[in-house]
Design an enzyme around this catalytic site. Structure first.
Site, PDB file in Angstrom:
ATOM      1  N   ASP A 452       0.724  -1.296   0.093  1.00 39.53           N
ATOM      2  CA  ASP A 452      -0.011   0.036   0.110  1.00 39.53           C
ATOM      3  C   ASP A 452       0.966   1.136  -0.070  1.00 39.53           C
ATOM      4  O   ASP A 452       2.089   1.245   0.291  1.00 39.53           O
ATOM      5  CB  ASP A 452      -1.006   0.071   1.174  1.00 39.53           C
ATOM      6  N   ASP A 522     -10.684   2.325  -3.232  1.00 37.48           N
ATOM      7  CA  ASP A 522     -11.339   1.929  -1.863  1.00 37.48           C
ATOM      8  C   ASP A 522     -12.680   1.953  -2.032  1.00 37.48           C
ATOM      9  O   ASP A 522     -13.396   1.747  -0.831  1.00 37.48           O
ATOM     10  CB  ASP A 522     -10.747   3.055  -0.677  1.00 37.48           C
TER      11      ASP A 522
HETATM   12  C1  DGJ Z   1      -5.724   1.934   2.206  1.00 35.83           C
HETATM   13  C2  DGJ Z   1      -6.084   0.666   1.247  1.00 35.83           C
HETATM   14  O1  DGJ Z   1      -6.622   1.080  -0.358  1.00 35.83           O
HETATM   15  C3  DGJ Z   1      -7.311  -0.121   2.022  1.00 35.83           C
HETATM   16  O2  DGJ Z   1      -7.531  -1.387   1.142  1.00 35.83           O
HETATM   17  C4  DGJ Z   1      -6.722  -0.535   3.084  1.00 35.83           C
HETATM   18  O3  DGJ Z   1      -5.378  -1.599   3.009  1.00 35.83           O
HETATM   19  C5  DGJ Z   1      -5.958   0.455   4.005  1.00 35.83           C
HETATM   20  N1  DGJ Z   1      -5.413   1.212   3.288  1.00 35.83           N
HETATM   21  C6  DGJ Z   1      -5.378   0.045   5.352  1.00 35.83           C
HETATM   22  O4  DGJ Z   1      -4.617   1.090   5.911  1.00 35.83           O
END
Ligand code: DGJ
Length: 718
Positions: A452, A522
């Site tokens: 990430d 997200d």
């Molecule tokens: C952002 C990501 O896009 C989410 O799927 C998740 O992994 C969160 N970060 C976790 O902090």
């Protein structure tokens, strides 16, 4: 031979269906004289006059392969170089060429200074794609500064072009916008330190169709940059009567010093032409990505159905609860169980822990083993989340190395999501990360990593460099990320890696080189996702697109039925993110049924050809069709019924005219020819709000039909 050199310094890059012709004129300027449908008689290009007389103003009027800033040219350049005496233009004195099989290079040497630019081309004949990139080389002793060093320049003759790119933000990625470029210029860029959620490092150009981009007709010229960092693409209606396109590393806050003997290579651009509209472009590039770009181990294999615990537990991870989730996930048919954020030392919330990539002993007193063993015992593989480029001020890493972040010493460091960015340009930082992630992967039974990146960059200063070189740090950071992922992949070739950057902040061909899949957004709202997924699929393959079912759809407060949500998620590489510990048995049974169906069509969805038949952008329904071996899957979505008109006639595509297809519609079994299904089409009844259908067509007589999943999903990873 895909590259041919003709008399009069004409160079032809020939793919199966296209030609890209370059000519070096008397002025020693390499110029693109044609890019389009294949022409075999290259000699025809010999007699053409340049559009302007060969004099000092001519460069301005030419579709140059590498226009530099300076001289009598006022269009956008793809190179700006500053010599040590302050001279700021590059004048070509000599051009030499070398061709070998599918590779061509043109070496442009400055008339006065010991400096050259190497224009490199590679032809992917079968895939109908050309690759362009370049290097700058300082062959003298004095330093040379590159203030703009784009990867490639393209020119299209005449006017009347439209340009498509994406607009967006976090949770709203890939909103396609097409605009006529009638005057001036359009700039698409990122200044965020990574590709980010707005524009994308691609260009898609179509000529004067009169309205929006056409899905399956019309000429399209397109290109995609292999770069995960600040990029800039400029599409300009050049006043000399052509479309000028430049693309590469963003020159905003960029400067790169080449000391004597040094060189810099710009990232590659993969480009193509088709007269078959966006659909043909997508088919071409999906295939190209799988064959030439994606990490080879998984490129031709479908991805497993995964479960990710983020939407269920967030940071409140405990060993017992994850085991309980894993047990339920296994019952659904999940093949890969992933613990997202929250598993590592001190990670109670988003204010602490980043940088300390070892297990939180409060949450996992006996380490990860009890969980990984339980997951294995349930027949699944295990995966973890990391965010290597970041550090929280509340962490052991920051306490030990507060100087490992980018910062201006005279100012308070800015934070995003309570975190700082590690200075990845520094070898010791990269080595720390490589070592601790290697230990994590070596000591635990981990088959998958979600990588990430949750904040944009700022204050790029440090790197152990003198202040005048800080502008190179944006690019150095991107190179540092590549170094780290490459190192980890080499040490752990069987591990599957997913790219994520607060959703779709790092979707680009640069990431595709190193990651097996992306998390595109997200935003898991199934309706919003249909729009994101449709546009994402223009240049990015379906199997790269993770799509999950979650309980709370996040961005929008609407309620959408499970069937619609599952169908939307089944349009990509399926994942489940619902809180299974709080989901009724009845609902879990229902989800299990969808997972079973998905496995039957998985090869077709992830590896087949995609047809975007209808779009809610300009119609009543969304309809996507996937055509695989002996099988086709069609998903149809209605968001809300209009004027009591439930019937939708849909003409399918990509089937064999003569073949017969068996399918069930409204509980009745049918057998119809490909010709009927494509020309007469099918009438599908959808009504109310959020109605959807999956139509599965199996080719009769094709013994491989329907066996997609079991045969194809032979995962070779650990
Ligand atoms: C952002 C990501 O896009 C989410 O799927 C998740 O992994 C969160 N970060 C976790 O902090």
């Amino acid at each position: 031979m895909a590259v041919k050199i003709y008399e009069n310094e004409i160079y032809a890059l020939q793919t199966r269906n296209t030609s890209y012709i370059i000519r070096v004129g008397e002025n020693r300027i390499p110029e693109n004289v044609y890019w389009g449908k294949r022409i075999d008689r290259i000699a025809d290009f010999a007699g053409e006059a340049s559009p302007a007389p060969v004099n000092m103003q001519a460069p301005h009027c030419l579709k140059e392969e590498c226009a530099s800033f300076g001289g009598m040219r006022f269009k956008e350049a793809s190179l700006k170089v500053v010599f040590s005496d302050g001279v700021r233009d590059f004048r070509i004195g000599r051009v030499s060429a070398k061709a070998e099989g599918d590779y061509l290079e043109l070496v442009l040497e400055d008339a006065y200074y010991p400096f050259r630019v190497r224009l490199c081309y590679q032809v992917f004949e079968e895939e109908d794609v050309i690759k362009k990139w370049r290097t700058a080389e300082n062959t003298g002793g004095d330093p040379v500064v590159l203030e703009r060093f784009f990867s490639a320049q393209f020119g299209l003759p005449g006017t009347g072009y439209e340009s498509l790119n994406y607009n967006g933000r976090w949770g709203m990625e890939f909103q396609a916008v097409s605009e006529k470029i009638t005057s001036g210029k359009k700039v698409y860029e990122s200044v965020h330190g990574l590709t980010a959620h707005g524009n994308n490092p691609v260009f898609i150009i179509q000529r004067g169709m009169g309205e929006d981009f056409r899905e399956n007709q019309g000429e399209v010229w397109f290109g995609s940059l292999e770069y995960s960092g600040n990029f800039k693409t400029i599409v300009e209606a050049a006043d000399a009567g052509f479309l000028n396109i430049v693309t590469g590393i963003n020159d905003t806050d960029f400067a790169w010093t080449l000391k004597g003997g040094e060189r810099l290579e710009a990232p590659a651009v993969y480009a193509g032409y088709t007269d078959g509209g966006l659909e043909a472009m997508s088919h071409r590039m999906h295939r190209f990505c799988r064959r030439q770009l994606m990490p080879a181990a998984l490129a031709d294999k479908p991805l497993p159905v995964l479960y990710n615990s983020w939407y269920s537990t967030a940071f409140a991870v405990t060993c017992e609860e994850q085991i309980a989730l894993a047990q339920k996930a296994a019952q659904l048919g999940v093949e890969l169980f992933v613990v997202d954020d929250g598993w590592f030392a001190g990670r109670e919330n988003d204010r602490a822990g980043l940088g300390d990539w070892y297990v939180d002993r409060k949450k996992f007193p006996d380490g990860l083993k009890p969980l990984t063993e339980a997951v294995r015992g349930l027949g699944m593989r295990f995966g973890l989340w990391i965010e290597p480029e970041m550090v929280n001020p509340v962490s052991r890493l920051y306490r030990l190395h507060p100087d490992w972040i980018y910062r201006y010493q005279s100012r308070e460091v800015l934070m995003g999501r309570n975190q700082y960015i590690l200075d990845m340009s520094r070898q010791e930082v990269r080595e720390y990360l490589a070592e601790c992630l290697d230990t994590l992967l070596s000591e635990n039974d981990i088959s998958y990593i979600k990588w990430d990146m949750n904040r944009y960059a700022s204050e790029m200063a440090g790197g152990g460099l003198p202040a005048e070189e800080w502008k190179s740090l944006w690019h150095r950071h991107s190179l540092g990320v590549v170094w780290l992922i490459k190192t980890l992949r080499e040490k752990h070739p069987a591990v599957e890696f997913e790219a994520c950057a607060a959703g779709g902040g790092r979707v680009d061909y640069g990431a595709m080189r190193w990651f097996d899949e992306y998390w595109p957004s997200d935003n898991t709202d199934p309706l919003d996702r249909l729009f994101i997924q449709e546009n994402y699929s223009h240049l990015y393959p379906v199997k790269y697109m993770r799509a999950w079912l979650t309980d709370d759809f996040g961005m929008d407060a609407r309620k959408i039925p499970l069937s619609f949500a599952m169908h939307a998620a089944m349009c990509g590489s399926l994942g489940i993110g619902t809180d299974l510990n709080r989901t009724s048995e009845e609902k879990r049974e229902e989800i299990k049924g969808y997972v079973e169906t998905y496995k039957r069509i998985r090869n077709t969805v992830q590896l087949g050809e995609l047809y975007r038949l209808r779009s809610l952008k300009n119609g009543d329904i969304q309809c996507v069709q996937y055509v695989g071996k002996g099988q086709s899957a069609v998903f149809v979505f209605l968001d809300h019924e209009r004027f009591g008109n439930p019937l939708q006639r849909i003409a399918l595509r990509g089937l064999k005219e003569e073949a017969l297809y068996r399918f069930v519609l409204e509980d009745r079994e049918f057998v119809k020819s490909g010709a009927y299904l494509m020309h007469a089409g099918l009438e599908i009844r959808l009504c109310g709000d959020y109605d959807s259908r999956l139509l599965l067509l199996e080719e009769t007589g094709d013994t491989t039909a329907g066996k997609g999943m079991e045969e194809g999903y032979a995962y070779t990873g650990k």
